[in-house]
Design a protein around this motif. Structure first.
Motif, PDB file in Angstrom:
ATOM      1  N   ALA A  24      37.931  49.097  43.129  1.00  0.00           N
ATOM      2  CA  ALA A  24      38.967  48.129  43.485  1.00  0.00           C
ATOM      3  C   ALA A  24      39.988  47.992  42.361  1.00  0.00           C
ATOM      4  O   ALA A  24      41.194  47.864  42.610  1.00  0.00           O
ATOM      5  N   LEU A  25      39.528  48.032  41.117  1.00  0.00           N
ATOM      6  CA  LEU A  25      40.442  47.920  39.988  1.00  0.00           C
ATOM      7  C   LEU A  25      41.374  49.130  39.923  1.00  0.00           C
ATOM      8  O   LEU A  25      42.581  48.990  39.711  1.00  0.00           O
ATOM      9  N   ASP A  27      42.210  50.978  42.451  1.00  0.00           N
ATOM     10  CA  ASP A  27      43.106  50.896  43.597  1.00  0.00           C
ATOM     11  C   ASP A  27      44.182  49.851  43.369  1.00  0.00           C
ATOM     12  O   ASP A  27      45.305  50.007  43.848  1.00  0.00           O
ATOM     13  N   THR A  28      43.871  48.800  42.633  1.00  0.00           N
ATOM     14  CA  THR A  28      44.877  47.795  42.286  1.00  0.00           C
ATOM     15  C   THR A  28      45.991  48.434  41.474  1.00  0.00           C
ATOM     16  O   THR A  28      47.169  48.118  41.658  1.00  0.00           O
ATOM     17  N   TRP A  31      48.545  50.071  43.681  1.00  0.00           N
ATOM     18  CA  TRP A  31      49.474  49.180  44.380  1.00  0.00           C
ATOM     19  C   TRP A  31      50.515  48.570  43.445  1.00  0.00           C
ATOM     20  O   TRP A  31      51.574  48.150  43.897  1.00  0.00           O
ATOM     21  N   ALA A  32      50.231  48.479  42.162  1.00  0.00           N
ATOM     22  CA  ALA A  32      51.137  47.827  41.218  1.00  0.00           C
ATOM     23  C   ALA A  32      52.297  48.747  40.863  1.00  0.00           C
ATOM     24  O   ALA A  32      52.101  49.914  40.543  1.00  0.00           O
ATOM     25  N   PHE A  38      50.211  44.599  37.500  1.00  0.00           N
ATOM     26  CA  PHE A  38      48.823  45.041  37.544  1.00  0.00           C
ATOM     27  C   PHE A  38      47.915  44.083  36.789  1.00  0.00           C
ATOM     28  O   PHE A  38      46.818  43.766  37.254  1.00  0.00           O
ATOM     29  N   ASP A  41      47.200  41.079  38.960  1.00  0.00           N
ATOM     30  CA  ASP A  41      46.311  41.443  40.072  1.00  0.00           C
ATOM     31  C   ASP A  41      44.899  41.742  39.582  1.00  0.00           C
ATOM     32  O   ASP A  41      43.914  41.374  40.235  1.00  0.00           O
ATOM     33  N   ALA A  42      44.784  42.402  38.434  1.00  0.00           N
ATOM     34  CA  ALA A  42      43.463  42.710  37.884  1.00  0.00           C
ATOM     35  C   ALA A  42      42.738  41.430  37.474  1.00  0.00           C
ATOM     36  O   ALA A  42      41.525  41.298  37.673  1.00  0.00           O
ATOM     37  N   LEU A  45      41.497  39.806  40.642  1.00  0.00           N
ATOM     38  CA  LEU A  45      40.332  40.540  41.140  1.00  0.00           C
ATOM     39  C   LEU A  45      39.083  40.166  40.351  1.00  0.00           C
ATOM     40  O   LEU A  45      38.021  39.912  40.927  1.00  0.00           O
ATOM     41  N   TYR A  72      37.629  46.219  50.982  1.00  0.00           N
ATOM     42  CA  TYR A  72      38.201  47.260  50.128  1.00  0.00           C
ATOM     43  C   TYR A  72      38.641  48.461  50.963  1.00  0.00           C
ATOM     44  O   TYR A  72      39.748  48.978  50.789  1.00  0.00           O
ATOM     45  N   HIS A  77      44.767  51.934  49.218  1.00  0.00           N
ATOM     46  CA  HIS A  77      46.116  52.498  49.186  1.00  0.00           C
ATOM     47  C   HIS A  77      46.133  53.796  49.985  1.00  0.00           C
ATOM     48  O   HIS A  77      45.258  54.646  49.834  1.00  0.00           O
TER      49      HIS A  77
END
Length: 114
Positions: A24-25, A27-28, A31-32, A38, A41-42, A45, A72, A77
């Motif tokens: 997930a991290l 993938d974050t 998206w950033a 980021f 968002d991190a 999360l 997830y 993405h």
């Protein structure tokens, strides 16, 4: 439930959570657009994961992990970043190995001049 099976199940849950968090991290980061986005968002999360780390019931933990993995997979993405030289990257096998039977001799400048 015996303590041995409890410890084994708990270890498997910890491993699933660790893998889910790392995926997930990463993938974050896909998206950033900028690093400062980021980081926010991190942090969010990490807060979501930390909010449930006090749980002790194994069935509840399994259900939450399954829900988190489904979430997830739903929001992954569609075009993730792939390192160029990794499998699936733009440079992967750009210069493939020569076919079998072709020999490459690296003796430039040392040829026999008979």
């Amino acid at each position: 439930m015996s303590s041995c099976s409890y410890i084994a199940r708990r270890a498997a849950q910890k491993e699933r959570v660790r893998i889910l968090y790392r995926r997930a991290l990463k993938d974050t980061l896909n998206w950033a657009v900028h690093r400062h986005l980021f980081y926010k968002d991190a942090s969010d999360l990490r807060d979501r994961f930390d909010a449930n780390k006090h749980l002790e019931d194994l069935d509840t933990i399994d259900r939450m992990i399954d829900d988190a993995e489904a979430t997830y997979n739903k929001f992954r993405h569609p075009d993730p970043y792939i390192v160029p030289w990794a499998p699936g990257g733009s440079k992967f096998t750009r210069n493939p190995a020569p076919p079998a039977g072709v020999e490459i001799v690296y003796d430039f400048g040392r040829e026999d001049n008979d």
